[in-house]
Design a protein around this motif. Structure first.
Motif, PDB file in Angstrom:
ATOM      1  N   ALA A  45       0.452  -1.005   0.029  1.00  0.00           N
ATOM      2  CA  ALA A  45       0.183  -0.168  -0.255  1.00  0.00           C
ATOM      3  C   ALA A  45       1.040   1.417   0.383  1.00  0.00           C
ATOM      4  O   ALA A  45       0.287   2.402  -0.320  1.00  0.00           O
ATOM      5  N   LEU A  46       2.389   1.199   0.842  1.00  0.00           N
ATOM      6  CA  LEU A  46       3.007   2.102   0.618  1.00  0.00           C
ATOM      7  C   LEU A  46       3.576   2.657  -0.801  1.00  0.00           C
ATOM      8  O   LEU A  46       4.034   3.431  -0.935  1.00  0.00           O
ATOM      9  N   VAL A  47       3.744   1.801  -1.674  1.00  0.00           N
ATOM     10  CA  VAL A  47       4.292   2.093  -2.890  1.00  0.00           C
ATOM     11  C   VAL A  47       4.621   2.628  -3.478  1.00  0.00           C
ATOM     12  O   VAL A  47       5.827   3.405  -3.963  1.00  0.00           O
ATOM     13  N   PRO A  48       2.718   3.150  -4.241  1.00  0.00           N
ATOM     14  CA  PRO A  48       3.281   4.809  -4.494  1.00  0.00           C
ATOM     15  C   PRO A  48       3.734   5.755  -4.009  1.00  0.00           C
ATOM     16  O   PRO A  48       3.953   6.768  -4.204  1.00  0.00           O
ATOM     17  N   TRP A  49       3.031   5.921  -2.656  1.00  0.00           N
ATOM     18  CA  TRP A  49       3.712   7.496  -2.212  1.00  0.00           C
ATOM     19  C   TRP A  49       4.935   6.968  -1.886  1.00  0.00           C
ATOM     20  O   TRP A  49       6.034   7.905  -2.545  1.00  0.00           O
ATOM     21  N   LEU A  50       5.439   6.587  -2.329  1.00  0.00           N
ATOM     22  CA  LEU A  50       7.026   6.433  -1.831  1.00  0.00           C
ATOM     23  C   LEU A  50       8.467   6.167  -3.192  1.00  0.00           C
ATOM     24  O   LEU A  50       8.697   6.540  -3.124  1.00  0.00           O
ATOM     25  N   ALA A  51       7.271   6.007  -4.420  1.00  0.00           N
ATOM     26  CA  ALA A  51       7.743   6.551  -5.376  1.00  0.00           C
ATOM     27  C   ALA A  51       6.961   7.526  -5.926  1.00  0.00           C
ATOM     28  O   ALA A  51       8.391   8.552  -6.486  1.00  0.00           O
ATOM     29  N   LEU A  52       6.277   7.788  -5.755  1.00  0.00           N
ATOM     30  CA  LEU A  52       5.982   9.813  -5.750  1.00  0.00           C
ATOM     31  C   LEU A  52       7.173  10.320  -5.132  1.00  0.00           C
ATOM     32  O   LEU A  52       8.000  11.310  -5.858  1.00  0.00           O
ATOM     33  N   LEU A  53       7.466  10.415  -3.551  1.00  0.00           N
ATOM     34  CA  LEU A  53       8.477  10.815  -3.127  1.00  0.00           C
ATOM     35  C   LEU A  53       9.937  11.213  -3.775  1.00  0.00           C
ATOM     36  O   LEU A  53      10.896  11.524  -3.533  1.00  0.00           O
ATOM     37  N   ALA A  54       9.831   9.701  -3.995  1.00  0.00           N
ATOM     38  CA  ALA A  54      11.662   9.643  -4.357  1.00  0.00           C
ATOM     39  C   ALA A  54      11.505  10.023  -5.535  1.00  0.00           C
ATOM     40  O   ALA A  54      13.148  10.813  -6.300  1.00  0.00           O
ATOM     41  N   SER A  55      10.777  10.253  -6.568  1.00  0.00           N
ATOM     42  CA  SER A  55      10.541  11.081  -7.819  1.00  0.00           C
ATOM     43  C   SER A  55      10.813  12.717  -8.243  1.00  0.00           C
ATOM     44  O   SER A  55      10.161  13.476  -8.841  1.00  0.00           O
ATOM     45  N   ALA A  56      10.500  12.940  -5.911  1.00  0.00           N
ATOM     46  CA  ALA A  56      10.615  14.689  -6.158  1.00  0.00           C
ATOM     47  C   ALA A  56      11.701  15.801  -6.677  1.00  0.00           C
ATOM     48  O   ALA A  56      12.693  14.774  -6.652  1.00  0.00           O
ATOM     49  N   ALA A  57      11.395  16.808  -7.180  1.00  0.00           N
ATOM     50  CA  ALA A  57      12.059  17.558  -7.514  1.00  0.00           C
ATOM     51  C   ALA A  57      13.053  17.613  -6.617  1.00  0.00           C
ATOM     52  O   ALA A  57      14.150  17.972  -7.109  1.00  0.00           O
ATOM     53  N   THR A  58      13.015  18.098  -6.034  1.00  0.00           N
ATOM     54  CA  THR A  58      13.392  18.773  -4.452  1.00  0.00           C
ATOM     55  C   THR A  58      12.825  18.190  -3.604  1.00  0.00           C
ATOM     56  O   THR A  58      11.862  17.684  -2.959  1.00  0.00           O
ATOM     57  N   PRO A  59      14.152  18.801  -2.700  1.00  0.00           N
ATOM     58  CA  PRO A  59      13.649  17.699  -1.023  1.00  0.00           C
ATOM     59  C   PRO A  59      12.322  18.477  -0.676  1.00  0.00           C
ATOM     60  O   PRO A  59      11.753  17.651  -0.168  1.00  0.00           O
ATOM     61  N   LEU A 106      13.728  12.325   3.977  1.00  0.00           N
ATOM     62  CA  LEU A 106      14.092  10.965   4.133  1.00  0.00           C
ATOM     63  C   LEU A 106      14.285  10.023   2.487  1.00  0.00           C
ATOM     64  O   LEU A 106      15.415   9.426   2.296  1.00  0.00           O
ATOM     65  N   VAL A 107      12.805   9.953   2.453  1.00  0.00           N
ATOM     66  CA  VAL A 107      13.042   8.893   1.315  1.00  0.00           C
ATOM     67  C   VAL A 107      13.173   8.672  -0.282  1.00  0.00           C
ATOM     68  O   VAL A 107      14.146   8.270  -0.528  1.00  0.00           O
ATOM     69  N   ARG A 108      12.869  10.341  -0.006  1.00  0.00           N
ATOM     70  CA  ARG A 108      13.747  10.880  -2.035  1.00  0.00           C
ATOM     71  C   ARG A 108      14.957  10.767  -0.927  1.00  0.00           C
ATOM     72  O   ARG A 108      15.625  10.574  -2.292  1.00  0.00           O
ATOM     73  N   ASP A 109      16.424  10.934  -0.200  1.00  0.00           N
ATOM     74  CA  ASP A 109      16.859  11.177  -0.416  1.00  0.00           C
ATOM     75  C   ASP A 109      17.743  10.050  -0.511  1.00  0.00           C
ATOM     76  O   ASP A 109      19.170   9.252  -0.935  1.00  0.00           O
ATOM     77  N   LEU A 110      17.167   8.579   0.148  1.00  0.00           N
ATOM     78  CA  LEU A 110      17.698   7.136   0.347  1.00  0.00           C
ATOM     79  C   LEU A 110      16.876   6.758  -1.511  1.00  0.00           C
ATOM     80  O   LEU A 110      17.616   5.710  -1.401  1.00  0.00           O
ATOM     81  N   LEU A 111      15.849   7.096  -2.215  1.00  0.00           N
ATOM     82  CA  LEU A 111      15.599   6.454  -3.243  1.00  0.00           C
ATOM     83  C   LEU A 111      15.462   7.013  -4.866  1.00  0.00           C
ATOM     84  O   LEU A 111      15.120   6.578  -5.462  1.00  0.00           O
ATOM     85  N   ALA A 185      12.348  -0.221  -4.352  1.00  0.00           N
ATOM     86  CA  ALA A 185      13.695  -0.253  -4.715  1.00  0.00           C
ATOM     87  C   ALA A 185      13.942  -1.005  -5.859  1.00  0.00           C
ATOM     88  O   ALA A 185      14.081  -1.032  -7.076  1.00  0.00           O
ATOM     89  N   LEU A 186      12.693  -2.288  -6.067  1.00  0.00           N
ATOM     90  CA  LEU A 186      13.260  -3.005  -7.237  1.00  0.00           C
ATOM     91  C   LEU A 186      12.235  -2.326  -8.508  1.00  0.00           C
ATOM     92  O   LEU A 186      12.412  -3.069  -9.077  1.00  0.00           O
ATOM     93  N   LEU A 187      11.264  -1.639  -7.966  1.00  0.00           N
ATOM     94  CA  LEU A 187      10.606  -0.844  -9.211  1.00  0.00           C
ATOM     95  C   LEU A 187      11.369   0.430 -10.147  1.00  0.00           C
ATOM     96  O   LEU A 187      11.059   0.390 -10.805  1.00  0.00           O
ATOM     97  N   LEU A 188      12.285   0.321  -9.357  1.00  0.00           N
ATOM     98  CA  LEU A 188      12.924   1.648  -9.305  1.00  0.00           C
ATOM     99  C   LEU A 188      13.880   2.333 -10.110  1.00  0.00           C
ATOM    100  O   LEU A 188      14.442   2.948 -11.011  1.00  0.00           O
ATOM    101  N   SER A 189      15.004   0.480  -8.843  1.00  0.00           N
ATOM    102  CA  SER A 189      16.474   0.629  -9.807  1.00  0.00           C
ATOM    103  C   SER A 189      16.798  -0.891 -10.400  1.00  0.00           C
ATOM    104  O   SER A 189      17.060  -1.211  -8.992  1.00  0.00           O
TER     105      SER A 189
END
Length: 538
Positions: A45-59, A106-111, A185-189
């Motif tokens: 359930a958190l995957v869409p939210w995590l992917a969105l945060l990871a793709s944010a343009a800025t912190p 934090l999510v953006r920095d790591l993913l 992480a599997l989806l992104l990298s």
């Protein structure tokens, strides 16, 4: 001041749909809890939210989308309060949702980008730990308490309940967020797939090992507990009479304890000797002690209390527990001098209830079972793991919760509230009775499995449950909230490392070591500005 290379003003240029997507993605995990109870959805359930945060343009954009997602989560988990709090619920949701803003960064920095094995491994640890610290902060009773802790979505999954006996609901939260992080992480990298798969395998092995080798409670006989659910009855006198009528049907059924729901008695028993006499007569007639709940102004001290009172054949036994953790706005208004206006836009408490000062372990009398020691909790207190753990440490062999959800009968609240009893039972190895005035009532054994049938919101009856008792001390009762301490240490280490990277001068950095792309960027720019030489004095 010139913007560093590679940084865009994402807070202005990002499309509006990202904000909407953040709110929807944050609300998605609410479907894992009752009433929908899609527990399996919690693992992704958190995957869409995590992917969105990871793709944010800025912190800054990641913080905003973390805040919006947190607001969506809070609103979805507490939507049933809207008829009571109206627009004030939006304010509370936004305030609590802000807790997820640092987590978004934090999510953006790591993913962000395509994380390698190192960053992926860090994310598998730090992202769950960061989420857990948010749950710790918002679990403070004055911020609303631990309603909707992510791990509580697994209340009906047997392996998860076994894990709860090791580290409580906090351990379940850690593992669920770790699984979601690994899937993201599997989806992104592609470069991090081995690490992500290793994380998934580690979680599966931990769950399997807990299922196979975790200690289990030792059987210690049974107790016959009766639950009296009066249903929706207007007026305290009619409610009392209805409970009295249903209790008489238990005569001759060999019960050890009869439990009434919250606010089942609407007058202080010191001031109403007629009610005392009727309850004592009921105890003699049924052959068991009665645990009732008094919601009234006390005769011996000022103010209104909600109290669990044990009644024996001769009347009150002297065992009394005053509710300690009150529901914000429902039973008191925090900072009433500032937030008192909430009573004009909803059904917030017009007068604050008073709090008890200590927990109490009670024991039934000789007419019932002399060895039956139990710890009472009132309504919302079942959401706090530390309270049930304290009662077991004090010698309780049974946990008893008295509740009422008469204001929210048609919502998800009654089912979700009843599900918490399964977690408290599994955490402590003690059976738990969740008795409500108006449903849902439920009973769970020492391993968290249901005993007998639930009593839905449409039922008005008295039901008897043969409840298995247990001996032993669960690891969670013995060692406490150790997952929270692990999370605190992990996040503290991350913050320390980030601070060192920020303060380190550029000349000391290794080749290719870029300045951290975090809120640290703004800190770095500030430090560079401060190091500039000032104007030369004339």
């Amino acid at each position: 001041m010139r913007r560093p290379a590679g940084e865009k003003d994402g807070s202005r240029r990002s499309p509006w749909w990202r904000a909407v997507a953040a709110v929807v993605a944050g609300a998605l995990p609410a479907l894992c809890f009752p009433a929908p109870a899609l527990w399996w959805l919690a693992y992704l359930a958190l995957v869409p939210w995590l992917a969105l945060l990871a793709s944010a343009a800025t912190p800054r954009r990641a913080a905003l989308e973390g805040w919006l997602g947190g607001t969506g989560f809070m609103m979805a988990m507490h939507h049933w309060l809207l008829p009571s709090l109206h627009v004030f619920l939006l304010v509370l949701g936004a305030l609590l949702g802000a807790l997820w803003a640092p987590w978004g960064m934090l999510v953006r920095d790591l993913l962000r980008g395509r994380p390698g094995p190192g960053r992926c491994a860090a994310a598998l640890v730090l992202v769950p730990c960061g989420w857990l610290l948010i749950e710790l902060i918002r679990s403070w009773e004055y911020l609303g308490g631990p309603w909707g802790v992510f791990g509580a979505s697994q209340w009906q999954v047997a392996p998860a309940l076994r894990l709860a006996s090791l580290g409580g609901v906090w351990l379940l939260t850690l593992l669920l967020v770790a699984v979601n992080t690994a899937l993201t992480a599997l989806l992104l990298s592609p470069a991090a797939r081995r690490t992500a798969l290793g994380g998934l395998l580690a979680v599966a092995v931990a769950a399997g090992a807990a299922w196979a080798w975790a200690p289990r409670p030792e059987p210690a006989g049974t107790a016959r507990i009766a639950v009296v659910q009066a249903g929706v009855v207007p007026g305290p006198d009619a409610r009392f009479a209805r409970g009295e009528q249903l209790t008489r049907a238990l005569r001759g059924r060999g019960v050890d304890l009869v439990v009434w729901g919250e606010s089942s008695v609407g007058a202080d028993l010191t001031r109403r000797p007629d009610l005392r006499a009727r309850l004592a007569a009921l105890s003699r007639e049924v052959g068991a002690d009665l645990l009732v709940n008094v919601d009234a102004r006390r005769a011996d001290r000022p103010g209104i209390y909600k109290s669990s009172v044990l009644i024996g054949p001769d009347g009150p036994t002297g065992d009394r527990y005053d509710k300690m953790r009150l529901v914000p706005f429902g039973e008191y208004v925090p900072a009433r001098s500032i937030l008192g206006w909430a009573t004009s836009v909803g059904k917030a408490a017009t007068e604050d209830r008073h709090r008890g000062t200590r927990q109490v372990v009670m024991a039934t009398g000789p007419a019932s079972s002399p060895d039956l020691r139990f710890g009472p909790l009132v309504c919302f207190e079942t959401a706090f793991p530390d309270m049930s753990r304290r009662l077991v440490r004090d010698g309780a062999g049974l946990l008893v919760a008295q509740s009422a959800t008469s204001s929210f009968q048609e919502s998800w609240a009654p089912d979700q509230h009843a599900s918490l009893a399964a977690l408290r039972a599994a955490e402590t190895w003690r059976p738990m009775v969740h008795a409500t005035l108006t449903g849902v009532s439920a009973v769970y054994g020492p391993d968290g499995t249901p005993v007998g049938e639930q009593l839905g919101t449409d039922r008005a009856t008295a039901a008897v449950y043969a409840l298995p008792l247990a001996h032993g001390t669960s690891p969670y009762v013995r060692f406490g909230d150790w997952p929270l301490y692990v999370a605190l240490l992990a996040v503290a280490a991350y913050c320390l490392r980030t601070g060192v990277r920020v303060l380190r001068p550029p000349s000391a950095r290794a080749p290719g070591d870029r300045s951290p792309d975090l809120p640290a960027q703004s800190v770095t720019r500030t430090l560079r500005f401060l190091r500039r030489p000032g104007p030369t004095p004339r």
